[in-house]
Every structure is written in structure tokens, then in C-alpha cells.
Write an enzyme that holds these catalytic residues in place. Structure first.
Site, mmCIF file in Angstrom:
data_model
loop_
_atom_site.group_PDB
_atom_site.id
_atom_site.type_symbol
_atom_site.label_atom_id
_atom_site.label_comp_id
_atom_site.label_asym_id
_atom_site.label_seq_id
_atom_site.Cartn_x
_atom_site.Cartn_y
_atom_site.Cartn_z
ATOM 1 N N ARG A 162 84.878 16.964 23.985
ATOM 2 C CA ARG A 162 84.097 18.196 24.200
ATOM 3 C C ARG A 162 84.723 19.381 23.467
ATOM 4 N NH1 ARG A 162 81.334 14.585 25.786
ATOM 5 N NH2 ARG A 162 80.081 14.527 27.694
ATOM 6 N N SER A 232 76.560 18.258 32.750
ATOM 7 C CA SER A 232 77.859 18.365 33.443
ATOM 8 C C SER A 232 78.314 19.816 33.394
ATOM 9 C CB SER A 232 78.919 17.513 32.750
ATOM 10 O OG SER A 232 78.542 16.160 32.729
ATOM 11 N N GLU A 328 82.587 23.055 31.323
ATOM 12 C CA GLU A 328 82.183 22.605 29.983
ATOM 13 C C GLU A 328 81.222 23.639 29.401
ATOM 14 O OE1 GLU A 328 80.495 18.484 29.354
ATOM 15 O OE2 GLU A 328 78.792 19.677 28.674
HETATM 16 P P1 FAD Z 1 73.240 26.001 23.175
HETATM 17 O O1 FAD Z 1 73.421 25.847 24.641
HETATM 18 O O2 FAD Z 1 72.087 26.795 22.698
HETATM 19 O O3 FAD Z 1 74.580 26.592 22.551
HETATM 20 C C1 FAD Z 1 75.845 26.117 22.947
HETATM 21 C C2 FAD Z 1 76.941 26.970 22.290
HETATM 22 O O4 FAD Z 1 76.918 26.801 20.872
HETATM 23 C C3 FAD Z 1 76.742 28.474 22.518
HETATM 24 O O5 FAD Z 1 78.028 29.038 22.675
HETATM 25 C C4 FAD Z 1 76.074 28.950 21.243
HETATM 26 O O6 FAD Z 1 76.372 30.310 20.966
HETATM 27 C C5 FAD Z 1 76.671 28.036 20.199
HETATM 28 N N1 FAD Z 1 75.722 27.720 19.116
HETATM 29 C C6 FAD Z 1 74.506 27.136 19.262
HETATM 30 N N2 FAD Z 1 73.948 26.895 18.068
HETATM 31 C C7 FAD Z 1 74.819 27.334 17.132
HETATM 32 C C8 FAD Z 1 74.804 27.339 15.698
HETATM 33 N N3 FAD Z 1 73.793 26.851 14.977
HETATM 34 N N4 FAD Z 1 75.880 27.856 15.062
HETATM 35 C C9 FAD Z 1 76.935 28.328 15.761
HETATM 36 N N5 FAD Z 1 76.999 28.356 17.112
HETATM 37 C C10 FAD Z 1 75.956 27.865 17.780
HETATM 38 N N6 FAD Z 1 76.372 17.153 26.452
HETATM 39 C C11 FAD Z 1 77.068 16.038 26.098
HETATM 40 O O7 FAD Z 1 78.014 16.131 25.304
HETATM 41 N N7 FAD Z 1 76.756 14.819 26.603
HETATM 42 C C12 FAD Z 1 75.743 14.628 27.461
HETATM 43 O O8 FAD Z 1 75.494 13.506 27.893
HETATM 44 C C13 FAD Z 1 74.979 15.773 27.859
HETATM 45 N N8 FAD Z 1 73.970 15.658 28.743
HETATM 46 C C14 FAD Z 1 73.254 16.765 29.130
HETATM 47 C C15 FAD Z 1 72.207 16.583 30.030
HETATM 48 C C16 FAD Z 1 71.454 17.675 30.430
HETATM 49 C C17 FAD Z 1 70.316 17.455 31.399
HETATM 50 C C18 FAD Z 1 71.741 18.960 29.909
HETATM 51 C C19 FAD Z 1 70.902 20.139 30.325
HETATM 52 C C20 FAD Z 1 72.799 19.150 29.030
HETATM 53 C C21 FAD Z 1 73.576 18.035 28.626
HETATM 54 N N9 FAD Z 1 74.638 18.161 27.724
HETATM 55 C C22 FAD Z 1 75.343 17.032 27.318
HETATM 56 C C23 FAD Z 1 75.033 19.481 27.184
HETATM 57 C C24 FAD Z 1 74.174 19.943 25.964
HETATM 58 O O9 FAD Z 1 73.044 19.140 25.833
HETATM 59 C C25 FAD Z 1 74.979 19.888 24.673
HETATM 60 O O10 FAD Z 1 76.124 20.703 24.755
HETATM 61 C C26 FAD Z 1 74.133 20.354 23.458
HETATM 62 O O11 FAD Z 1 74.778 20.025 22.257
HETATM 63 C C27 FAD Z 1 73.838 21.860 23.508
HETATM 64 O O12 FAD Z 1 72.858 22.136 22.525
HETATM 65 P P2 FAD Z 1 72.038 23.504 22.544
HETATM 66 O O13 FAD Z 1 71.260 23.525 21.268
HETATM 67 O O14 FAD Z 1 71.257 23.619 23.774
HETATM 68 O O15 FAD Z 1 73.216 24.553 22.495
HETATM 69 N N1 EPU Z 2 80.758 9.650 40.239
HETATM 70 C C1 EPU Z 2 80.734 9.725 41.605
HETATM 71 N N2 EPU Z 2 79.935 10.658 42.192
HETATM 72 C C2 EPU Z 2 79.169 11.504 41.473
HETATM 73 C C3 EPU Z 2 79.208 11.445 40.065
HETATM 74 C C4 EPU Z 2 80.015 10.495 39.468
HETATM 75 O O1 EPU Z 2 81.436 8.975 42.302
HETATM 76 O O2 EPU Z 2 78.470 12.313 42.082
HETATM 77 C C5 EPU Z 2 81.589 8.608 39.593
HETATM 78 C C6 EPU Z 2 80.704 7.496 39.012
HETATM 79 O O3 EPU Z 2 80.412 6.509 39.972
HETATM 80 C C7 EPU Z 2 81.573 6.949 37.892
HETATM 81 C C8 EPU Z 2 82.312 8.209 37.404
HETATM 82 O O4 EPU Z 2 82.257 9.163 38.466
HETATM 83 O O5 EPU Z 2 82.523 6.058 38.392
HETATM 84 C C9 EPU Z 2 81.725 8.785 36.115
HETATM 85 O O6 EPU Z 2 80.338 9.154 36.340
HETATM 86 P P1 EPU Z 2 79.229 9.072 35.186
HETATM 87 O O7 EPU Z 2 79.252 7.723 34.545
HETATM 88 O O8 EPU Z 2 77.951 9.542 35.774
HETATM 89 O O9 EPU Z 2 79.729 10.055 34.071
HETATM 90 P P2 EPU Z 2 80.412 11.505 34.133
HETATM 91 O O10 EPU Z 2 81.866 11.344 33.864
HETATM 92 O O11 EPU Z 2 80.020 12.213 35.360
HETATM 93 C C10 EPU Z 2 80.197 11.913 31.572
HETATM 94 C C11 EPU Z 2 79.790 13.071 30.703
HETATM 95 C C12 EPU Z 2 78.270 13.117 30.586
HETATM 96 C C13 EPU Z 2 77.783 11.815 29.957
HETATM 97 C C14 EPU Z 2 78.219 10.649 30.856
HETATM 98 C C15 EPU Z 2 77.867 9.300 30.256
HETATM 99 C C16 EPU Z 2 81.470 14.799 30.855
HETATM 100 C C17 EPU Z 2 81.855 16.113 31.428
HETATM 101 N N3 EPU Z 2 80.292 14.309 31.239
HETATM 102 O O12 EPU Z 2 79.702 12.199 32.885
HETATM 103 O O13 EPU Z 2 77.927 14.207 29.717
HETATM 104 O O14 EPU Z 2 76.388 11.811 29.817
HETATM 105 O O15 EPU Z 2 79.653 10.699 31.041
HETATM 106 O O16 EPU Z 2 78.730 9.035 29.187
HETATM 107 O O17 EPU Z 2 82.233 14.230 30.073
HETATM 108 C C18 EPU Z 2 77.453 16.538 29.709
HETATM 109 O O18 EPU Z 2 78.456 16.653 28.998
HETATM 110 O O19 EPU Z 2 76.709 17.502 30.021
HETATM 111 C C19 EPU Z 2 77.104 15.211 30.206
HETATM 112 C C20 EPU Z 2 76.054 14.970 31.002
#
Ligand code: FAD
Ligand code: EPU
Length: 345
Positions: A162, A232, A328
């Protein structure tokens, strides 16, 4: 395009009722420069946004918001790989689908992550065993002060969990305008995370992985179009191995992921869950009932509700485990980014 005091409600996936002084939709690098110059001339702060899926606005933004809307995908076939050049304003999930429909594999584990392609390098998005760095060839960045465009190859981006150079040295006054991906033609499925391990490596195809990832995500993560959230809220904490061993003596079932550098990654969702916080509410904000690492806008939450909830969650986990969670999500104050840990401490 600019308009005074625009609502940002549809530009942040938490759905908070926030406004900015001006909003610019920039569909070319030149449009980003023009918008940036307008904010400089007016002596106003600015922020670049993609889809606002990783930001928490703490209050109304007293400057200009520049929305990255740079489109365009070009595809080049090489002997052993596909090379993609992608405009920063292409939606990430649509890019994943686009590649799979063309028979190009490698992005399937990263399906359904909200946000723009140009935002993907910033926190090195990751899910289900893959990170952006694994497919990144380069990132094209515009230095707003000099108006020069530079290309950073993967090794120069300082990717970490991250993390990347775009959260540090290249955070202020830089705009990501395009990314380059290199996707190998020889497909090696990554099936080591969660339910993916149930798939048969001998028969699985990339669409099976895509569907399994979408299914797992939809069962745990709220759809921001229905319930405001930013995925997250906290990072999974990285701690020293000896501290992990002490915790494991008391909580033998604690999920632990040893890292190459000797540190151990813990599951923040599990730590929060152990404090019985699923469904816990402060004002209109709540801990998601299916995934404790996600904070939601349940009922007209204010930024203060989310901050107060995050503060309490952090303290519950810290008091119980002596592990102090760090957001995050990026916290944006009226004048620009704020230190998230400081805000919730
Ligand atoms: P924004 O939120 O619009 O911007 C994020 C930051 O980047 C801000 O500080 C902004 O100023 C800066 N920024 C944006 N665009 C630019 C640019 N072009 N140039 C310079 N700076 C810029 N993340 C994961 O890693 N893994 C996941 O599994 C994951 N799951 C998610 C699930 C949900 C339901 C949600 C809501 C979010 C999740 N995220 C996850 C977080 C998010 O999707 C990522 O961080 C994504 O890359 C953010 O993209 P955005 O375009 O919305 O960025
Ligand atoms: N868990 C619990 N209770 C909960 C949530 C999780 O016990 O309420 C346990 C799960 O059972 C598992 C472990 O925690 O053993 C990890 O959970 P999960 O697989 O759901 O993944 P996570 O660590 O919570 C991370 C990323 C996600 C990404 C998933 C899948 C971060 C901060 N989050 O979540 O990214 O989608 O793994 O790879 O690293 C994001 O960054 O916004 C995001 C959604």
C-alpha cells in the site's frame, strides 16, 4: 470546466456531503495543467481526484478539485507479452474486463477494485495475491511545476505494501497521467488466497478466477453505490516477529502472514473483530457487519462521525493487542492532505 462551490458527494465513495470551491474535469494532461494554473493564480490549494474511493474529506475543501478523466487504451503485441498504455482516467475494473475480453490474462485477481487506473500505482493496489507492481511496466507523471512529463519504470516507483513513491517524494505537484502494463502471454494463475485455493489449477481459466474474486468481494465488501465506504479503512499492520510470537501465545488462531523482510503482517479486520466491533456505530458511521476492516456511512454520517469511529476502533485494538492501526485512507482537510494517524489519535 469549473463551477463555484460544487458538491463533492458523487466524487467520494463515502458519499459525504462536502463541497469544493471549484471542480475541473480534466481529460488531457494539458487540461490538468490549465486547471492547476487556475488554482495557483487564485492562490488556492488543489487536489487531484480519481473516483474518490480512497479519500476521507474532513471538511469542505477550500480550493480546486481536479478530476482525472484522461481516457485511452493502446495495445501492443510482443512475442511474449502484451503491452498496454492506459490513460489515467480509465476505470480500473473496466480495464480488467477489457483485457480478459481480448483474451489477455494477468489482471483477473484485481477485479472489482474501485477507482481509476492512474490511481492504482499510488497505493500499489492489491488483492487476492497480486499487487499492481506485479503488472506495472511504467507510470507516466506530469510535474506540474515544470510541466515536464517523466516516465518512471517499475523499479523507480518504490512499490511496497500500500505504498509507492507517489505517497512520498512525488506526492505534491505531480499528476499521474498514464500507466503502462506488461502482461505475460504465458498465464500462471495465482490461486493461493482464500477461496481461490479451491479452484483446480489444471483446468482453471482466467474468467474462473475473475468470477471467484468478484463473488468473494461481493459477499464481504459493501457496494459504494449502495453504502458509502472506502474499502479497508486501515492498513494491515506489519509488526516484528518477536511481537507476533508473543501475541500468538495468547491468540493462537490469529491470522499471520510472514513477510520476506522478516516482519509479520496481521489482519486488521480480525483484530477489530476480536474487539466485538462489527456493527458498532458512532453517529451515522458504523463498522461493517460482514468485514470489520470496512467503516461505512450507514446513515448520513458526517466526517466527524467517521473520524470518531476510527479513533475508537484504533483505541480498542491498541488497548487489547498493543497494535496501533494506521489508516489506509487519505485524509483531506480544507487546505489539503492531513496526517491521518494524527487526526484519529
Ligand atoms: P482517489 O480516492 O480519487 O485518490 C486517492 C489518492 O490519490 C488521493 O490522495 C488523490 O489526491 C491521489 N490521486 C488520485 N488520482 C491522482 C492522479 N492522477 N495523480 C496524482 N494523484 C492522484 N484498494 C486496494 O488496494 N485493494 C482492494 O482490494 C481495494 N478494495 C476496495 C473496495 C472498495 C469497496 C473500495 C471503496 C475501495 C477499495 N480499495 C482497494 C481502495 C481504492 O479502490 C484504491 O485505493 C484505488 O486505487 C483508489 O482510486 P481512486 O481513483 O478512487 O483514487
Ligand atoms: N477477518 C476476520 N473478521 C473480519 C475481517 C477479516 O476475522 O471482520 C479475518 C479473515 O477471516 C481472514 C483475515 O482476517 O482470516 C483477512 O481477511 P480478508 O481476507 O477479508 O482480507 P483483509 O486483510 O481484511 C486485504 C486487503 C483488501 C483486499 C483483501 C483481499 C488491506 C488493508 N486490505 O483485506 O484490500 O481486497 O485483503 O486480498 O490490505 C483495500 O485495500 O481497500 C482492500 C479492500
Amino acid at each position: 470546466m469549473s463551477s463555484p462551490h460544487t458538491s463533492l458527494k458523487s466524487f467520494n465513495t463515502l458519499g459525504l456531503e462536502i463541497s469544493a470551491q471549484a471542480l475541473y474535469i480534466a481529460d488531457t494532461p494539458e487540461a490538468i495543467i490549465t486547471a492547476w494554473q487556475a488554482t495557483q493564480q487564485a492562490n488556492l490549494p488543489f487536489i487531484i481526484l480519481g473516483e474518490g474511493s480512497n479519500v476521507l474529506f474532513l471538511e469542505d475543501f477550500t480550493g480546486g478539485v481536479i478530476v482525472n478523466a484522461i481516457k485511452g487504451i493502446t495495445l501492443e503485441e510482443q512475442d511474449e507479452a502484451w503491452q498496454l498504455h492506459v490513460g489515467a482516467g480509465e476505470n480500473w475494473h473496466e480495464l480488467v474486463e477489457y483485457t480478459l475480453k481480448k483474451g489477455i490474462t494477468g489482471l483477473e485477481n484485481l477485479a472489482l477494485i474501485p477507482g481509476m487506473s492512474g490511481s492504482a500505482p499510488i497505493q500499489n493496489i492489491g488483492a487476492y495475491g497480486i499487487e499492481f507492481k506485479d503488472v506495472c511496466h511504467y507510470v507516466d507523471v506530469l510535474n506540474l511545476s515544470t510541466q515536464k512529463r517523466v516516465r518512471l519504470y517499475r523499479e523507480e516507483c518504490k512499490f511496497g505494501y500500500r505504498d509507492s513513491i507517489f505517497k512520498h517524494e512525488m506526492k505534491d505537484n505531480y499528476a499521474i497521467v498514464a500507466i503502462g502494463l506488461r502482461l505475460a502471454k504465458q498465464w500462471k494463475p495465482v490461486l493461493n488466497y482464500g477461496d481461490l485455493a479451491k479452484l483446480n489449477p489444471a483446468t482453471v481459466c482466467a474468467w474462473d478466477v475473475f468470477n471467484a474474486v468478484c463473488h468473494m468481494r461481493q459477499s464481504k465488501l459493501p457496494d459504494p453505490r449502495v453504502t458509502g465506504n472506502v474499502g479497508s479503512f486501515f492498513k494491515n499492520p506489519l509488526i516484528a516477529q518477536d511481537l507476533a510470537e508473543i501475541l500468538l501465545k495468547q491468540w493462537p488462531n490469529m491470522p499471520c502472514y510472514p513477510q520476506a523482510n522478516g516482519e509479520v503482517k496481521l489482519a486488521a479486520g480480525w483484530l477489530i473483530d476480536q474487539c466485538n466491533l462489527k456493527g458498532y456505530q458512532v453517529g451515522g458511521a458504523a463498522v461493517h457487519r460482514q468485514q470489520a476492516l470496512v467503516l461505512i456511512n450507514e446513515n448520513h454520517a458526517t466526517p466527524q462521525d467517521i473520524v470518531a469511529l476510527a479513533h475508537q476502533v484504533r483505541n480498542y485494538v491498541g488497548d487489547k493487542f498493543n497494535v496501533w492501526l494506521e489508516p489506509e485512507v487519505r485524509f483531506i482537510g480544507g487546505q489539503g492532505e492531513r496526517d491521518a494517524v494524527e487526526v484519529i489519535s
